[in-house]
Design a protein around this motif. Sequence first.
Motif, short mmCIF file in Angstrom:
data_model
loop_
_atom_site.label_atom_id
_atom_site.label_comp_id
_atom_site.label_asym_id
_atom_site.label_seq_id
_atom_site.Cartn_x
_atom_site.Cartn_y
_atom_site.Cartn_z
N ASP A 217 33.07 29.06 48.19
CA ASP A 217 34.09 29.30 47.17
C ASP A 217 33.57 30.39 46.24
N ARG A 218 34.46 30.86 45.39
CA ARG A 218 34.11 31.91 44.45
C ARG A 218 33.22 31.36 43.35
N ASP A 219 32.43 32.25 42.73
CA ASP A 219 31.77 31.96 41.46
C ASP A 219 31.96 33.18 40.58
N ASP A 220 31.40 33.17 39.42
CA ASP A 220 31.65 34.25 38.47
C ASP A 220 31.25 35.62 39.01
N SER A 221 30.24 35.65 39.89
CA SER A 221 29.79 36.94 40.43
C SER A 221 30.81 37.53 41.41
N ASP A 222 31.77 36.73 41.87
CA ASP A 222 32.76 37.17 42.85
C ASP A 222 34.06 37.63 42.22
N GLY A 223 34.16 37.58 40.90
CA GLY A 223 35.43 37.92 40.27
C GLY A 223 36.47 36.85 40.53
N ASN A 270 24.43 37.64 48.07
CA ASN A 270 24.91 38.57 47.03
C ASN A 270 24.59 40.02 47.37
N THR A 271 24.34 40.29 48.65
CA THR A 271 24.14 41.65 49.12
C THR A 271 25.49 42.33 49.32
N GLU A 272 25.70 43.46 48.67
CA GLU A 272 26.92 44.24 48.86
C GLU A 272 26.69 45.16 50.06
N LEU A 273 27.08 44.67 51.22
CA LEU A 273 26.87 45.43 52.45
C LEU A 273 27.65 46.74 52.41
N PHE A 274 28.87 46.67 51.89
CA PHE A 274 29.70 47.86 51.64
C PHE A 274 30.29 47.73 50.25
N LYS A 275 30.22 48.82 49.47
CA LYS A 275 30.77 48.82 48.13
C LYS A 275 31.25 50.22 47.78
#
Length: 324
Positions: A217-223, A270-275
């Motif tokens: 599920d989402r948390d604060d780091s996911d918006g 929390n790795t942004e593979l693509f951003k």
Amino acid sequence: MWPSFPSNILGLALLPLVLASPVQKRARGPWMALDTDFPDPSFVGDPNGGWYAFGTNGNGKTIQVASSPDFQKWTLLNKEALPTLGGWETNVNHWAPDVIRRNDGKYVMYYSGEAKSDPGHHCVGAAISQGTDPSGPYIPQPNPFACDLDNGGAIDPSGFLDKDGTRYVVYKVDGNSIGNGGDCNNSVAPIKPTPIMLQKVEEDGVTPVGSPVQILDRDDSDGPLVEAPNLILHQGIYFLFYSTHCYTDPKYDVRYATATSVAGPYTKTNTELFKTGQFGMTSPGGGTVSGAGDRLLLHSFCQPNVRCTYAANISIQGKTVTVL
């Protein structure tokens, strides 16, 4: 994925694309596979070594389909993959299809369709290929596969075959669709959950076994949300790829979580593979990874209001995913 496009995206600065030279080694990172509006791409291989990709409604089609002989060069087909609809769904807003090949040689398409009983909210539908052609046509099941309309509906399905032959479908409960406003309708408290669910199915790919279980599920780091789940198994580790934030937001991305059991618990890397800003991409998301864990399709804004499909090669070592 949300079909209506906020006006503020028109002002989103699109970053320059890195184009491959025909005489030079390709630069690291993804390349444009389909220079047209083809959001939320997924793909499946055929027994002859070819590939077929499927995308959210666009270009006059309910479900778009493209093909490639080698995963490098892709061609949009002038074919409707889903020419008929189930009695439960409206004729608009068909999103994020995913296709798997069954043991009998037929294919199953999972997709998000708008519920007639609750317009503006979605259920996951399932459709079976009429023959053994991956491009379809697909014939929908009479009833939706998953709905959960009380909690916002269900979208973004993706099939998964485990090492023991057990089949599953992962999908998102679309809680932000009943949120309280703000970014993707879910940045105003109280924030609604947007859980990723895991549903076991029979060998036919369309008959649920038991009840779904929540694996993320989402948390604060996911918006405001997590969405677009895609599950693979690589050398004993389960990788759950997903997107965070709103698809119109520059923070939209592709991340992944890992587990040693299909039902979790999953640990977010929390790795942004693509951003945004990386590989010349803007709001990249909707990533789908091959079962072998070596190639991927995703979308990125290539111009305002248009999400093109990009392909990439990846490598997985242990619990780490790297873009090649």
